[in-house]
Design a protein around this motif. Structure first.
Motif, mmCIF file in Angstrom:
data_model
loop_
_atom_site.group_PDB
_atom_site.id
_atom_site.type_symbol
_atom_site.label_atom_id
_atom_site.label_comp_id
_atom_site.label_asym_id
_atom_site.label_seq_id
_atom_site.Cartn_x
_atom_site.Cartn_y
_atom_site.Cartn_z
ATOM 1 N N ASP A 104 -3.958 -7.613 5.330
ATOM 2 C CA ASP A 104 -4.788 -9.040 4.780
ATOM 3 C C ASP A 104 -6.063 -8.677 4.222
ATOM 4 O O ASP A 104 -6.467 -9.265 3.454
ATOM 5 N N LYS A 105 -6.620 -8.004 5.237
ATOM 6 C CA LYS A 105 -8.085 -7.752 4.693
ATOM 7 C C LYS A 105 -8.354 -6.978 3.378
ATOM 8 O O LYS A 105 -9.181 -7.363 2.551
ATOM 9 N N LEU A 106 -7.476 -5.912 3.341
ATOM 10 C CA LEU A 106 -7.654 -5.382 2.157
ATOM 11 C C LEU A 106 -7.258 -5.932 0.865
ATOM 12 O O LEU A 106 -7.915 -6.052 -0.335
ATOM 13 N N VAL A 107 -6.080 -6.750 0.949
ATOM 14 C CA VAL A 107 -5.861 -7.647 0.005
ATOM 15 C C VAL A 107 -7.046 -8.695 -0.164
ATOM 16 O O VAL A 107 -7.243 -8.799 -1.457
ATOM 17 N N SER A 108 -7.368 -9.388 0.563
ATOM 18 C CA SER A 108 -8.568 -10.229 0.458
ATOM 19 C C SER A 108 -9.618 -9.700 -0.197
ATOM 20 O O SER A 108 -10.422 -10.304 -0.939
ATOM 21 N N GLU A 109 -9.871 -8.292 -0.082
ATOM 22 C CA GLU A 109 -11.100 -7.680 -0.734
ATOM 23 C C GLU A 109 -10.932 -7.142 -2.056
ATOM 24 O O GLU A 109 -11.522 -6.402 -2.592
ATOM 25 N N GLY A 110 -9.664 -7.462 -2.305
ATOM 26 C CA GLY A 110 -9.309 -7.063 -3.945
ATOM 27 C C GLY A 110 -8.367 -5.663 -4.043
ATOM 28 O O GLY A 110 -8.417 -5.081 -5.013
ATOM 29 N N PHE A 111 -7.991 -5.008 -2.682
ATOM 30 C CA PHE A 111 -7.533 -3.696 -2.893
ATOM 31 C C PHE A 111 -6.028 -4.002 -2.707
ATOM 32 O O PHE A 111 -5.623 -4.187 -1.591
ATOM 33 N N PRO A 112 -5.097 -3.854 -3.828
ATOM 34 C CA PRO A 112 -3.569 -3.902 -3.460
ATOM 35 C C PRO A 112 -3.033 -2.983 -2.741
ATOM 36 O O PRO A 112 -3.224 -1.804 -2.442
ATOM 37 N N VAL A 113 -2.160 -3.384 -1.614
ATOM 38 C CA VAL A 113 -1.672 -2.473 -0.918
ATOM 39 C C VAL A 113 0.057 -2.113 -1.147
ATOM 40 O O VAL A 113 0.600 -3.274 -1.455
ATOM 41 N N GLY A 114 0.044 -0.994 -1.567
ATOM 42 C CA GLY A 114 1.309 -0.496 -1.910
ATOM 43 C C GLY A 114 1.381 0.884 -2.331
ATOM 44 O O GLY A 114 0.602 1.546 -1.788
ATOM 45 N N GLY A 115 2.357 1.103 -3.240
ATOM 46 C CA GLY A 115 2.173 2.485 -3.659
ATOM 47 C C GLY A 115 2.864 3.559 -2.970
ATOM 48 O O GLY A 115 2.832 4.758 -2.957
ATOM 49 N N THR A 116 3.893 2.853 -2.036
ATOM 50 C CA THR A 116 4.624 3.982 -1.165
ATOM 51 C C THR A 116 6.194 3.837 -1.760
ATOM 52 O O THR A 116 6.644 2.846 -2.461
ATOM 53 N N GLY A 117 7.053 4.554 -1.524
ATOM 54 C CA GLY A 117 8.453 4.821 -1.581
ATOM 55 C C GLY A 117 8.731 4.464 -3.090
ATOM 56 O O GLY A 117 8.186 4.818 -4.068
ATOM 57 N N PRO A 118 10.083 3.770 -3.388
ATOM 58 C CA PRO A 118 10.302 3.346 -5.025
ATOM 59 C C PRO A 118 9.432 2.303 -5.446
ATOM 60 O O PRO A 118 9.970 1.241 -5.669
ATOM 61 N N SER A 119 8.296 2.540 -5.571
ATOM 62 C CA SER A 119 7.300 1.627 -6.243
ATOM 63 C C SER A 119 6.871 2.346 -7.383
ATOM 64 O O SER A 119 6.876 3.696 -7.857
ATOM 65 N N VAL A 120 5.831 1.746 -8.241
ATOM 66 C CA VAL A 120 5.294 2.251 -9.193
ATOM 67 C C VAL A 120 3.818 2.540 -8.719
ATOM 68 O O VAL A 120 2.926 1.643 -8.481
ATOM 69 N N THR A 121 3.736 3.811 -8.252
ATOM 70 C CA THR A 121 2.079 4.083 -7.727
ATOM 71 C C THR A 121 0.964 4.046 -9.020
ATOM 72 O O THR A 121 1.301 3.972 -10.009
ATOM 73 N N MET A 122 -0.140 4.385 -8.234
ATOM 74 C CA MET A 122 -1.325 4.407 -9.239
ATOM 75 C C MET A 122 -1.114 5.443 -10.315
ATOM 76 O O MET A 122 -0.524 6.679 -9.899
#
Ligand code: HEM
Ligand code: SF4
Ligand code: SF4
Ligand code: SF4
Ligand code: SF4
Lengths: 355, 413
Positions: A104-122
């Motif tokens: 929650d903190k990361l998202v609220s500060e504007g850092f998208p949480v993700g990039g794991t597993g079958p995602s489009v990572t950075m």
């Protein structure tokens, strides 16, 4: 006073900066799970568990952003972080109840949480206009624009398998191989500033650099210079770094090309290089919409058509290139047929035809 | 008061959207009243906007360094300094991070403090080369800045025709698939040949990358002159109870479609009682099944590494992958590590002596043939180095009997 000589300490010992749970269980991990997108959970032989929360960054970070991430790490994650090679930041915690507050903190500060597993990572990327001396475009800008568009794909795990994209801002291609690679492609030979060549360039070096021997020494307006056989020239730009008067970058004719199917991993098939699928896209700052449209379309078709665990390259291998061009509605041209060394291996020497 | 901001309508558009914006970060630095870098960042934004408008870059190289070293600083001088004088010098320092890119917040804050004092306040974590890239400082500030970082325990990375900064995956620190002590391998290799990093005198760049398993998260096969990849040679570990749990959860079809039928060498077979057979002699350690069934399957215990040489990107002859020169070697004892170090040393020496100027290891091997390289560094040929034997009959084979005997002798040994 004699000058201070450097301490040639080389690569530092990582254990002094490593999360203690990682250090304690070094080399003794048992398995991992992905409880939700952006979160990994690793269990050690000792029974200890560590949750990793992965978030995207802009890579080129100002000290305030870094300090903000440090404060988050201090408040929520024991004061340790690590980075992935795609510039994602990872926070490690040992208590599951702290996962959600950190997310929650990361998202609220504007850092998208993700990039794991079958995602489009950075998108792994390079320097571009911000800092390189030979770029045809701005890698950071292309990446920011694309990641804005692919945000949903970063924070979810909805792809058939992981998607590793790269961009390169010149044809040296520092960005490396990718499931999708977005690279500068020059389309016109270098324009030579003959007045400068003699002062700036070591001519034999430049001549030697050309992959197709298109450059020869010449005298132009009474001065030693170089000339390019424009019929031979493949517009690679390799002559430009050793000789800046060989101006290869062109606001209009330096285009963007898209390549797919590069895969570094040995999982299933051996590693593969990416292959050309689209070119001639305009180098259109600040948001490169034409590039984004092609990339998103390829991703859409891949997502619809590929099976679980197929990387883009695996998927095309199965459905065949004719279907790839059919499904993506990208034009297939004579430029897709390779003529570089080893090109024969890329031709179809069989009666295997996809119908 | 700092210099007024340039108009940057193009860059401003990169401030919106959900992804963190590097432009917002740079603007923050440009508005940072009283900081030494403030005006530099104002003009940097001005020059960048100019690039966005004209679609051209305006940096040129030059020569800037620190005392005692021949490389590691990427000098940048502006070609449009007349309009953007404060960022006329904007050099990058490449600093080698801890392997696996682990940081505590104190270390990161220390980096920020040093870079705030001497540089632009802009840090790339990390460059594709694996460096901490401290982007943007003046010629005068390079030396004092490096001195402070060096006192903190950090050393300059590589640039130019030299051993370059290496990379190793997170591996043993947090990955059950790791079959190697990645950080130890990386530190040994780079730190042994550190002289070839700091005093560039090779034909061209030489990169080490270390991945703990064949997933090759460090992309070493396509990107490193010398790739060291963890693997194992005994049997994969199968926890049949977990196999059953996995099947109960995902279904038999899922396992057939996504695990058994995806094995590149058909080494897997699902039994009627929902146990899984692995034909370990056919398995090529590709990692796929282990990636899917993380709890049920695991790498074996008899671990070691595979070494490949020659990966690189396009310039000059086209992209090349590394090829196997050591199919498997153990890395248990210090002697084992020393042996790996020797292979690296022999490779660098051979490269230094035999490569043409601006030729990478892969291109050199392409030109002289793998056998000449292998013999040159004192290794023996092995069928694991090829995907198939020769197809062309155009070759002299006068010494066939001798070569065949070598193979028999090696087998007998
Ligand atoms: C003037 C010439 C060059 C400059 C200024 C330059 C600069 C750079 C920079 C800044 C990076 C890091 C990119 C980033 O992450 O921001 C990089 C990485 C890289 N460069 Fe260069 N480069 C030059 C020449 C070359 C050449 C000639 C090649 C290929 C033969 C090359 C291949 C690469 C590759 C493959 C990487 C990615 C790092 C890796 O895979 O380890 N570069 N280069
Ligand atoms: S891809 Fe080209 S322009 Fe971009 S950072 Fe690398 S060398 Fe520079
Ligand atoms: S752009 Fe490439 S092919 Fe053309 S002259 Fe320069 S080095 Fe040769
Ligand atoms: S290369 Fe293998 S060991 Fe290293 S982090 Fe990736 S999966 Fe883990
Ligand atoms: S690791 Fe790869 S080759 Fe080995 S059994 Fe699993 S899928 Fe097959």
């Amino acid at each position: 006073m004699p000058p201070r000589m450097p301490i040639e300490s080389g690569v530092p010992d990582p254990f002094q900066y490593m999360h203690p749970t990682l250090a304690r269980n070094y080399g003794a991990w048992k398995y991992h799970e992905r409880p939700r997108p952006g979160v990994l959970c690793h269990t050690a032989d000792s029974g200890e568990k560590v949750w990793t929360i992965r978030a995207g960054t802009q890579r080129q970070m100002d000290v305030y952003t870094i300090r903000k991430l440090c404060t988050i790490a201090d408040d929520f994650a024991d004061g340790y972080v690590r980075f992935t090679i795609r510039s994602n930041i990872e926070f490690m915690i040992t208590d599951e109840s702290r996962v959600q507050p950190l997310v929650d903190k990361l998202v609220s500060e504007g850092f998208p949480v993700g990039g794991t597993g079958p995602s489009v990572t950075m998108i792994s990327h390079t320097q571009g206009w911000l800092h390189c001396d030979i770029p045809g475009t701005d890698a950071s800008g292309v990446v920011k624009s694309l990641m804005d568009e692919l945000h949903e794909e970063f924070i979810n795990e909805n792809m058939p398998n992981r998607v590793h994209m790269t961009t390169s801002c010149c044809q040296i291609n520092c960005g490396g191989q990718g499931d999708i690679a977005i690279n500068i492609q020059h389309t016109k030979p270098p324009k030579i500033n003959h007045n400068l060549v003699a002062n700036v360039c070591e001519r034999p070096t430049v001549v030697a650099r050309c992959p197709v021997a298109a450059i020869r020494p010449a005298v132009v307006n009474g001065k030693p210079s170089l000339e390019v056989d424009e019929k031979k020239c493949v517009c690679c730009g390799a002559c430009f770094p050793p000789c800046p008067p060989m101006q290869i970058n062109d606001p209009e004719h330096s285009k963007i090309a898209i390549w797919v199917g590069g895969n570094q991993s040995n999982a299933r098939s051996k590693p593969t290089f990416h292959k050309l699928v689209a070119a001639g896209l305009p180098n259109n700052p600040p948001r490169w919409p034409e590039v984004a449209a092609v990339v998103k379309n390829i991703l859409r078709v891949y997502k619809e058509d590929a099976k679980d665990w197929e990387r883009i390259g695996d998927w095309v291998e199965r459905i065949g290139w004719p279907r790839f061009f059919e499904l993506t509605e990208l034009p297939f041209t004579k430029y897709h047929v390779d003529n570089w060394r080893g090109a024969r291996n890329s031709l179809n020497a069989s009666a295997h035809i996809h119908f | 008061m700092g210099k007024p901001m340039h108009n940057t309508p193009m860059l401003d558009e990169l401030e919106s959207g959900p992804w963190p914006s590097f432009i917002t970060g740079i603007k923050r630095l440009a508005k940072d009243e009283g900081k030494p870098y403030q005006n530099m960042m104002v003009d940097l934004l001005g020059q960048l906007e100019h690039s966005y408008n004209t679609r051209k870059g305006y940096w040129k190289g030059g020569t800037v360094g620190v005392i005692g070293y021949g490389g590691g600083v990427i000098p940048r001088f502006s070609e449009v300094a007349k309009n953007y004088p404060e960022s006329k010098e904007f050099h990058t320092l490449r600093i080698m991070p801890p392997p696996g890119m682990h940081y505590n917040t104190k270390l990161l804050r220390d980096f920020c403090d040093v870079w705030e004092k001497y540089g632009s306040g802009l840090i790339a974590l990390h460059g594709q080369s694996g460096d901490i890239m401290l982007q943007g400082t003046t010629t005068d500030n390079i030396q004092p800045c490096f001195d402070e970082l060096n006192e903190m325990g950090f050393d300059m990375g590589g640039a130019g025709p030299a051993v370059r900064t290496g990379m190793s995956c997170v591996g043993a620190a947090r990955c059950e698939q790791s079959c190697a002590n990645e950080q130890k391998v990386l530190r040994m290799l780079v730190n042994t040949y550190i002289d070839d990093m700091h005093r560039p005198a090779l034909p061209y760049k030489f990169k080490f990358k270390v991945s703990g398993c064949p997933n090759d998260c460090m992309q070493s096969i396509t990107r490193a002159d010398m790739a060291v990849i963890g693997t194992w040679r005994d049997d994969m570990k199968v926890n049949q109870a977990e196999v059953k749990t996995f099947i109960a959860d995902k279904g038999r079809k899922y396992v057939v479609d996504n695990v058994v039928s995806r094995c590149p060498t058909n080494a897997l077979s699902l039994n009627d009682d929902d146990t899984l057979d692995v034909d370990n002699r056919s398995c090529v350690r590709c990692m796929h099944c282990i990636n899917v069934m993380t709890k049920a399957l695991a790498t074996g215990d008899d671990k070691g590494v595979t070494v490949l040489i020659g990966g690189k990107r396009t310039l000059k002859i086209g992209d090349l992958m590394g090829t196997v020169i050591v199919p498997f070697m153990k890395l248990d004892t210090e002697e084992d590590y020393e042996q790996l170090n020797e292979i690296a040393g022999n490779t660098i020496d051979f490269f230094a002596e035999n490569a043409l100027e601006h030729e990478r290891t892969g291109e050199m091997i392409e030109r002289i043939g793998l056998v000449n390289f292998i013999e040159g560094i004192g290794l023996e040929v092995d069928p694991n180095m090829i995907s198939q034997p020769r197809q062309s009959s155009y070759i002299r084979m006068d010494d066939w009997d001798e070569e065949a005997k070598k193979w028999q002798d090696r087998k007998a040994a």
